[in-house]
Design an enzyme around this catalytic site. Structure first.
Site, PDB file in Angstrom:
ATOM      1  N   HIS A   1      11.781  -4.787  -7.384  1.00  0.00           N
ATOM      2  CA  HIS A   1      11.650  -4.310  -6.003  1.00  0.00           C
ATOM      3  C   HIS A   1      12.194  -2.886  -5.879  1.00  0.00           C
ATOM      4  O   HIS A   1      11.575  -2.031  -5.224  1.00  0.00           O
ATOM      5  CB  HIS A   1      12.403  -5.256  -5.065  1.00  0.00           C
ATOM      6  CG  HIS A   1      12.381  -4.853  -3.633  1.00  0.00           C
ATOM      7  ND1 HIS A   1      11.225  -4.831  -2.880  1.00  0.00           N
ATOM      8  CD2 HIS A   1      13.376  -4.455  -2.801  1.00  0.00           C
ATOM      9  CE1 HIS A   1      11.517  -4.437  -1.652  1.00  0.00           C
ATOM     10  NE2 HIS A   1      12.813  -4.201  -1.574  1.00  0.00           N
TER      11      HIS A   1
ATOM     12  N   GLN B   1      12.407  -0.580  -8.235  1.00  0.00           N
ATOM     13  CA  GLN B   1      11.478   0.328  -8.906  1.00  0.00           C
ATOM     14  C   GLN B   1      10.246   0.585  -8.042  1.00  0.00           C
ATOM     15  O   GLN B   1       9.757   1.707  -7.951  1.00  0.00           O
ATOM     16  CB  GLN B   1      11.055  -0.247 -10.261  1.00  0.00           C
ATOM     17  CG  GLN B   1      12.118  -0.143 -11.326  1.00  0.00           C
ATOM     18  CD  GLN B   1      12.445   1.298 -11.666  1.00  0.00           C
ATOM     19  OE1 GLN B   1      13.596   1.703 -11.575  1.00  0.00           O
ATOM     20  NE2 GLN B   1      11.462   2.074 -12.034  1.00  0.00           N
TER      21      GLN B   1
ATOM     22  N   HIS C   1      10.117   0.404  -4.785  1.00  0.00           N
ATOM     23  CA  HIS C   1      10.557   1.277  -3.685  1.00  0.00           C
ATOM     24  C   HIS C   1      10.585   2.740  -4.126  1.00  0.00           C
ATOM     25  O   HIS C   1      10.128   3.630  -3.406  1.00  0.00           O
ATOM     26  CB  HIS C   1      11.973   0.882  -3.242  1.00  0.00           C
ATOM     27  CG  HIS C   1      12.042   0.295  -1.871  1.00  0.00           C
ATOM     28  ND1 HIS C   1      11.288   0.714  -0.812  1.00  0.00           N
ATOM     29  CD2 HIS C   1      12.828  -0.690  -1.378  1.00  0.00           C
ATOM     30  CE1 HIS C   1      11.590   0.020   0.261  1.00  0.00           C
ATOM     31  NE2 HIS C   1      12.527  -0.848  -0.059  1.00  0.00           N
TER      32      HIS C   1
END
Length: 98
Positions: free
Chosen positions: A68, A70, A72
């Site tokens: 998550h 990465q 973002h």
């Protein structure tokens, strides 16, 4: 968590930059983009720390949270790039209507 927070802040700054440009506030838009880029540098630093840890032989467990984070980061980087283009477009469009 730093990776998620800084990336999220960067994306928010970029969205605010677009909104400022939409209102013809180009100086404010550029300031928001600068803030977004600073946040991305910080987020990238957090990512680099993880990569350095992995390269040093200390395996980093790949969790849903890391994936998550990465996601973002990559989304925020793309969003900032697009925000810059949108701001440029607003700038040109508003200049032509004078």
């Amino acid at each position: 968590m730093s990776l998620i927070v800084k990336s999220g802040n960067a994306k928010s700054d970029a969205m605010e930059a677009i909104q400022e440009a939409k209102q013809k506030h180009f100086d404010e838009a550029r300031q928001k983009i600068e803030s977004a880029e600073k946040n991305i540098v910080d987020a990238h630093g957090a990512q680099t720390a993880l990569l350095t840890q992995e390269a040093s032989g200390n395996n980093v467990e790949v969790t849903l949270l890391l994936v998550h984070a990465q996601d973002h980061l990559m989304t925020s980087i793309s969003f900032i790039d697009l925000a810059k283009e949108i701001i440029d477009l607003y700038s040109v469009c508003y200049a032509e209507t004078k």
